[in-house]
Design an enzyme around this catalytic site. Structure first.
Site, PDB file in Angstrom:
ATOM      1  N   HIS A 146       0.860  -1.180   0.000  1.00 14.17           N
ATOM      2  CA  HIS A 146       0.000   0.000   0.000  1.00 14.17           C
ATOM      3  C   HIS A 146       0.897   1.231   0.000  1.00 14.17           C
ATOM      4  O   HIS A 146       1.657   1.458   0.942  1.00 14.17           O
ATOM      5  CB  HIS A 146      -0.898   0.000   1.243  1.00 14.17           C
ATOM      6  CG  HIS A 146      -1.747   1.232   1.358  1.00 14.17           C
ATOM      7  ND1 HIS A 146      -2.741   1.528   0.457  1.00 14.17           N
ATOM      8  CD2 HIS A 146      -1.725   2.254   2.251  1.00 14.17           C
ATOM      9  CE1 HIS A 146      -3.323   2.666   0.796  1.00 14.17           C
ATOM     10  NE2 HIS A 146      -2.713   3.135   1.881  1.00 14.17           N
ATOM     11  N   LYS A 167      -0.304  10.908   1.027  1.00 19.62           N
ATOM     12  CA  LYS A 167       0.588  10.339   0.005  1.00 19.62           C
ATOM     13  C   LYS A 167       0.137  10.748  -1.394  1.00 19.62           C
ATOM     14  O   LYS A 167       0.944  11.196  -2.212  1.00 19.62           O
ATOM     15  CB  LYS A 167       0.626   8.806   0.117  1.00 19.62           C
ATOM     16  CG  LYS A 167       1.143   8.285   1.444  1.00 19.62           C
ATOM     17  CD  LYS A 167       1.257   6.774   1.453  1.00 19.62           C
ATOM     18  CE  LYS A 167      -0.096   6.092   1.290  1.00 19.62           C
ATOM     19  NZ  LYS A 167      -1.013   6.362   2.410  1.00 19.62           N
ATOM     20  N   ASP A 185      -1.838   3.945  -4.684  1.00 23.74           N
ATOM     21  CA  ASP A 185      -2.583   3.115  -3.737  1.00 23.74           C
ATOM     22  C   ASP A 185      -2.037   1.688  -3.617  1.00 23.74           C
ATOM     23  O   ASP A 185      -1.531   1.301  -2.577  1.00 23.74           O
ATOM     24  CB  ASP A 185      -4.075   3.080  -4.094  1.00 23.74           C
ATOM     25  CG  ASP A 185      -4.910   2.555  -2.936  1.00 23.74           C
ATOM     26  OD1 ASP A 185      -4.492   2.731  -1.778  1.00 23.74           O
ATOM     27  OD2 ASP A 185      -5.969   1.959  -3.182  1.00 23.74           O
ATOM     28  N   ARG A 252      18.322  14.591  12.203  1.00 21.80           N
ATOM     29  CA  ARG A 252      18.446  15.961  11.707  1.00 21.80           C
ATOM     30  C   ARG A 252      19.711  16.186  10.893  1.00 21.80           C
ATOM     31  O   ARG A 252      19.914  17.259  10.325  1.00 21.80           O
ATOM     32  CB  ARG A 252      18.417  16.934  12.891  1.00 21.80           C
ATOM     33  CG  ARG A 252      17.141  16.842  13.693  1.00 21.80           C
ATOM     34  CD  ARG A 252      17.093  17.844  14.825  1.00 21.80           C
ATOM     35  NE  ARG A 252      17.146  19.210  14.352  1.00 21.80           N
ATOM     36  CZ  ARG A 252      17.113  20.283  15.164  1.00 21.80           C
ATOM     37  NH1 ARG A 252      17.034  20.099  16.471  1.00 21.80           N
ATOM     38  NH2 ARG A 252      17.162  21.504  14.664  1.00 21.80           N
TER      39      ARG A 252
END
Length: 328
Positions: A146, A167, A185, A252
């Site tokens: 998915h 998404k 999808d 980061r």
């Protein structure tokens, strides 16, 4: 594979251009339902001469100029036992290249044993390469995921995350910015050559349609043109979109190299937290370009670390933080 791959499936494959096999059936149509279980080819020169030890009978049997010439020799010498023994094995099928045709006796034995005899206009080497390429796609390990697969600056990126995280909307913005959609999808992936993962839509008829909440189903190729889509693409980077978690520590600097196992292949993976105000398409574009730099041998995070270490070792860091006046 979900179901057995038969000789009829091979014959009915709609392949175009440099993938076309140009196959037609000469005899033995009863054998078209035989299963091809081994994705490889055998040239039965030794077997025709009577040597059947270690015979790879579960492979497609390929007859080129040499094998066909030997068949003519057997016919002149009236030796049919080797041919009859060949067909006594449950071979999937026989293929003659160069548009070569066997004699009637060979076809009669094949018909009697229910083995399909096929013919192609291609040369033996070219047909072998094309057939093995077809087999690598058909017999490759597969699974469905998915997510949304897009191509950004030539990098295949699989966007993953919980339903509703954004998404499809992010992929739509990337298409608007000139990138290409592969599948939305439901993405089907398969491992090719054991070291790369190819992705495409699980259903080719709807793979380039996209569901946008509040808008409905849209056809990306019709809205943005055929240049906005692609049939398949290698998955080179996975981006996991997730809701921003204040209690989670996110990378980061980029020195933490994480990956996801897809069908035995390690694919680089990064997590991007989603929150209002973050421009995800630009971040994904930067991630794609950074991945291209890594492929070229340059790692921004590693280079940053090395520069910091050089700066500290040079003594400039102490001057910057403490200064020349230490009265304070």
């Amino acid at each position: 594979m979900d179901k057995p791959f038969t000789v009829l499936d091979l014959l009915d494959m709609d392949l175009k251009g440099h993938n076309a096999l140009n196959l037609r059936c000469l005899a033995g149509r009863k054998g078209l339902n035989r299963t091809i279980s081994v994705p490889d080819i055998n040239r039965p020169g030794l077997e025709l001469s009577g040597f059947y030890d270690s015979f790879d009978c579960d492979r497609v049997q390929l007859f080129g100029h040499g094998e066909t010439a030997y068949l003519l020799k057997l016919k002149k010498e009236k030796k049919s036992s080797s041919i009859e023994k060949l067909f006594s094995y449950n071979i999937p099928c026989v293929v003659f290249t160069h548009s070569l045709e066997p004699d009637e006796f060979f076809l009669e034995i094949a018909e009697k044993n229910g083995c399909a005899v096929l013919q192609t206009s291609l040369e033996s080497s070219e047909f072998s390469m094309r057939l093995l390429r077809v087999f690598s796609n058909i017999f490759a390990p597969k699974k469905t995921l998915h997510g949304v697969l897009v191509e950004v600056y030539g990098i295949g990126i699989l966007l993953m995350g919980h339903s509703g995280v954004g998404k499809s909307e992010c992929a739509l913005e990337l298409v608007e910015r000139g990138h290409r959609l592969v599948a939305d999808d439901i993405v089907q992936i398969r491992c090719v050559n054991g070291n790369s993962v190819l992705g495409q839509g699980a259903n080719t008829f709807i793979s380039h349609h996209m569901e946008i909440r509040g808008l409905g189903i849209i056809n990306v190729s019709q809205l943005y043109g055929v240049g906005s889509i692609r049939e398949q693409k290698e998955v080179q980077l996975i981006i996991k979109l997730e809701e921003w978690d204040q209690n989670k520590i996110y990378d980061r600097i980029g020195t933490d190299q994480t990956s996801t196992d897809l069908l035995g292949v390690k694919v680089p993976t990064i997590e991007i937290p989603v929150r209002p105000g973050r421009n995800l398409p630009i971040i994904i574009e930067a991630a794609a370009m950074n991945e291209r730099l890594k492929a070229m041998g340059y790692n921004s995070a590693r280079d940053f670390n090395q520069n910091i270490l050089k700066w500290i070792e040079s003594g400039e860091a102490q001057t910057t933080y403490y200064g020349s006046d230490d009265s304070y």
